[in-house]
Each structure stands twice: as structure tokens, then as C-alpha cells.
Motif scaffolding. Structure first.
Motif: not given
Length: 370
Positions: A38-48, A94-98, A270-272
Motif C-alpha cells: 500500500t501507499g503507507d508501506g503495509v504489505v499483504g500476501w496472497g497465493g494459490a 474467468g481466471n479465478s485462481s489468479a 478459493t481457487i475455484k
């Protein structure tokens, strides 16, 4: 607070042992990650995990989709995840996983920015500890599977999933019966079986007739994902409830299976469905319709996805059909402090966001071309 940058990375992680399924053998964990800042430097992670047989997406296609969407989403407000994902849908079908990778990262970053765990963003915590749905399937015959299941039960596991659909249905029924008899001698564990689309309706009916008087709670995806009538045919012939996994990619799919009498419950991933909120929406619909819920990772995903699943398990009204994780099957995860799978249960993280810290040095170590 606005999204400043969405970066995609790919990793290939070693597994303890390959997992043989009906149509594939998973030898390594091929995952796509998002590092969202984020603009305030907060980092979030996601994955699949890449699951081409389930969603039609590969590591390369997922990474390409995220790179395509990133500049269109950067600059948007972090605190309106629904608007961000609607924009993603407007630009890419589509591209639900991404999309799920981005959506999980958004939840992680928003939770961190607010100092709240993700389950609070999803409606609040209903449970703090989740039993692990332990897979049973050594590939070495009935005796080995029974021994594996009994060891897991002695370690504290109370939920089990038997992999079927590869062998003759009569043989798999006998193996299932032996495992059920061995496990139900101590308590009343949850036991299910999963064919991963491996059989015809006729073969699946042979199997369910062979396990009709066992303690099997449900039988997941016996036939091809598109064959709703085949699912309904098996359901009509079965005392054991039928679960839908590969056949569920939207709320419309859920409604179609319900209306056709093709399933008694669903495996939500979550990927589906495209992320955490869509899984919550599906779980709430299941509650309304009186359907059972199973939560699951794809084989094999990282601790990022395990954490996301734990927050969903904490927030959903019910997860009567168990929660299947897969990061415990990795030789090495990408978290600073791996989640504990001791005693057959996992505790829901309580720290802000997903409640985990990603080890970026490990991400670089296991990085692969995307």
C-alpha cells in the motif's frame, strides 16, 4: 489507503512425497504469489497453487493474468475489496485462481492496516481451533493405509479423507471398509472418500453400494465435473451423501447441483470461487439451503493459503465436512514461523491480517520462472 504495487512471483516447493490422484500425480508445489504493497508501506500476501485440471490455469497463465490486472488495480482504495475485484472482473473474464491470489493479498493487507485478523473482516470468529482432514492413501495397499490411518488417529486426528477412484471400485470399497472399521473402533471420527472424477456413474454406484453400511460420511466428486445428472444418479443410489468439488466454480453451480439433487454438500476452494469472500458467500448459501460444507486447499499450497483457510474456517457458520489443508505436506514452507499441525488440529491465527509472516528469502530461494 491505496494500493501502490501488486507484484507477482512464482515458487516451486518440494513435497514430502508425491501425491497420486485420479488424473495426476503432484510431485512439487507449484504456486503463484502476490506481494501487495500500500501507499503507507503495509504489505499483504496472497497465493494459490496451479491447478490446470481444476481451473484451467497454469503458473504461467496465472502470473500473466495478475501482471495484466496489476496496473488496472493499482491506485484503487484498499478498503473496498469488492470494488477492486469487480474491476478485475470487468477487465478479465474467468481466471479465478489468479484473482483469488490478489483477493487474499487484499484481505491480508487490509487486516494489517486495521490491526485486525482477517476473520474479523469476514464477519467474526466462531471457532478458534480446526481439526485437520487427514488424507489416507499410501498407494501401497489396504494394510498400509489402515496402519497409516491408525497412526494418524493415535496422533490426535479426528477427520480423514480416503483417496479412491484409481483402482477398481470394488477394491476401493473393500479398502474403505477396512479403514472405516479400523478407525471407528475408537470414537466417532469424520471419514470421507474422494474419487476426483475418477469413475463413471455406474462404477461410482458399485462403490457406494459396497460402503453402504460403513461409517463413511460423504463421497466427493465420484464422476466428471460437468456430469450433474451422473452425480444425481449416484446420489439417488447412495446412502452416503455425495459431495461436489470439481463441479463447483460459482454460486450458480451450487444452485444447479442442489436443484438436481446431485449433492448433499460442497468442497469450497478459493481457487475455484475467486477468493475468500466468494467462499464465505458460498458457505452462507449452503447454510440457507441446508447443505454441508467442506473447506479445502488444492494440493499443494503454501502456508499463506493454510492461513486464509483457517480464517474462513473460523468465520463460516459451519464446516461439518472438515477442512483439508496441504502445506503440511511440504518439505519446507515459505513462512518465518510455520503453522503447527501437531495433534491433528490447527489453531486460527490471531495477529492482524492473515496472522503470518512470509520469509522473503525463502521466496527467492524457491523462485521459478513464471
Amino acid at each position: 489507503m491505496k494500493i501502490k504495487r501488486i507484484e507477482t512471483l512464482a515458487v516451486s516447493l518440494p513435497m514430502v512425497k508425491p501425491l497420486k490422484m485420479a488424473f495426476e500425480e503432484v510431485k512439487s508445489a507449484e504456486n503463484v504469489l502476490v506481494r501487495l504493497e500500500t501507499g503507507d508501506g503495509v504489505v499483504g500476501w496472497g497465493g494459490a497453487a496451479a491447478a490446470p485440471t481444476m481451473t484451467g490455469e497454469t503458473v504461467a497463465s496465472m502470473a500473466a493474468a495478475i501482471r495484466y490486472l496489476a496496473p488496472k488495480l493499482e491506485g484503487m482504495p484498499l478498503d473496498d475489496i469488492a470494488a477492486v475485484m469487480k474491476r478485475a472482473g470487468n477487465y478479465l473474464y474467468g481466471n479465478s485462481s489468479a484473482k483469488s491470489v490478489i483477493e487474499i493479498a487484499l484481505h491480508d493487507a487490509l487486516g494489517r492496516s486495521r490491526g485486525k485478523p482477517v476473520h474479523d473482516l469476514l464477519g467474526g470468529k466462531r471457532r478458534e481451533r480446526v481439526p485437520i482432514l487427514r488424507m489416507v492413501g499410501t498407494g501401497n495397499g489396504t494394510a498400509a493405509d489402515v496402519a497409516e490411518a491408525k497412526r494418524a488417529q493415535a496422533d490426535g486426528h479426528v477427520a480423514f479423507k480416503i483417496k479412491v477412484g484409481v483402482a477398481d471400485p470394488r477394491e476401493d470399497a473393500e479398502r474403505t471398509r477396512a479403514i472405516c472399521e479400523a478407525l471407528t473402533g475408537s470414537g466417532s471420527p469424520l471419514i470421507c472418500a474422494d474419487a476426483n472424477q475418477g469413475w463413471t456413474p455406474e462404477q461410482a454406484i458399485t462403490y457406494v453400494r459396497g460402503v453402504t453400511d460403513t461409517s463413511l460420511a460423504y463421497f466427493e466428486q465420484p464422476v466428471a465435473a460437468h456430469d450433474i445428472e451422473g452425480m444425481a444418479k449416484v446420489a439417488r443410489a447412495s446412502r452416503v451423501k455425495i459431495g461436489c468439488d470439481e463441479g463447483l466454480h460459482s454460486l450458480d453451480d451450487l444452485k444447479r447441483h442442489y436443484e438436481a439433487g446431485a449433492a448433499g454438500g460442497f468442497s469450497l476452494k478459493t481457487i475455484k470461487l475467486g477468493g475468500m469472500q466468494p467462499v464465505m458467500d458460498a458457505g452462507l448459501l449452503c447454510e440457507k439451503l441446508g447443505m454441508k460444507v467442506n473447506l479445502a486447499s488444492k494440493m499443494a499450497e503454501t502456508g499463506i493459503n493454510t492461513a486464509a483457510l483457517l480464517h474462513l474456517a473460523a468465520a463460516l457458520p459451519a464446516v461439518d465436512w472438515g477442512v483439508g489443508f496441504s502445506s503440511q505436506y511440504l518439505v519446507d514452507d515459505i513462512l518465518m514461523t510455520p503453522l503447527s499441525f501437531a495433534g491433528g488440529h490447527v489453531s486460527v491465527p490471531q495477529a492482524p491480517g492473515l496472522g503470518i509472516e512470509v520469509d522473503e528469502a525463502k521466496v527467492r530461494r524457491y523462485a521459478r520462472e513464471a
